[in-house]
Design an enzyme around this catalytic site. Sequence first.
Site, PDB file in Angstrom:
ATOM      1  N   ASP A  13      -9.011 -37.180 -12.719  1.00 60.16           N
ATOM      2  CA  ASP A  13      -9.571 -36.160 -11.842  1.00 60.16           C
ATOM      3  C   ASP A  13      -8.379 -35.404 -11.263  1.00 60.16           C
ATOM      4  OD1 ASP A  13     -11.531 -34.850 -10.121  1.00 60.16           O
ATOM      5  OD2 ASP A  13     -10.697 -36.080  -8.513  1.00 60.16           O
ATOM      6  N   ASP A  15      -8.566 -33.027  -7.849  1.00 61.14           N
ATOM      7  CA  ASP A  15      -8.602 -32.811  -6.403  1.00 61.14           C
ATOM      8  C   ASP A  15      -8.668 -34.130  -5.642  1.00 61.14           C
ATOM      9  OD1 ASP A  15      -8.652 -29.883  -6.294  1.00 61.14           O
ATOM     10  OD2 ASP A  15     -10.556 -30.094  -7.352  1.00 61.14           O
TER      11      ASP A  15
END
Length: 230
Positions: A13, A15
């Site tokens: 991922d 963020d």
Amino acid sequence: MSSYKPVTHVIFDMDGLLLDTERLYTEVTQRICDDFGKQFTWEIKVKLMGKKETDAARITIDELGLPLTVEEYLKRTQEEQKRIFPLVQILPGVEKLLKHLHKHNIPMAIASGSSREKYNWKTVNYQEVFSVFKHVVLSTDDPDVKNSKPAPDCFLVAAKRFPENPKPAKVLVFEDAPNGVLSGFNAGMQVVWIPDLRADKSELKDKATLILNSMEEFKPELFGLPPYDS
């Protein structure tokens, strides 16, 4: 240690995991909420993390009763994000791990709920760091990603785009968001969870393969990856 299985590919991922953007998302959202006397709480934020931008906007508006359309909300957030995202800091342990895996030719990708435009704002000062990824799947813009996390779509799409097309069991996911942990789990992948300090770790302890406080704590050899040089 026997519960960890060897992997050949890694998907991250972005963020709140690679970059400290979740804090900036919160700041921007709260500024909008201030105009309407609303408080953007952790309980609301955790529902948004990892979602496509339109889905996240809709949840925020509905949860807080904001008198805005999705389009109006996104326009207001975008103006502020364009200014502050290029200032984001990379999180501890990230560069070390990415350089290490790249050095040992471990294929890596990103699977994020972000849009391409905002991805470019966030990574503008980290071009070299982000050059190690084979590809980037950005759910907001990617037509192959039909459903936001916690659906498995983004991780399955990211895995299929590796030339080797690895089986999900051979892919290791790194996530910070509960939605993302569920997404990786639903995709049949092992998940390293590095949660926000406010997250309830107990609710996903049976879904996350490994829970860490920081990327700095990760030991690649647990998953059959080359260990760091001593």
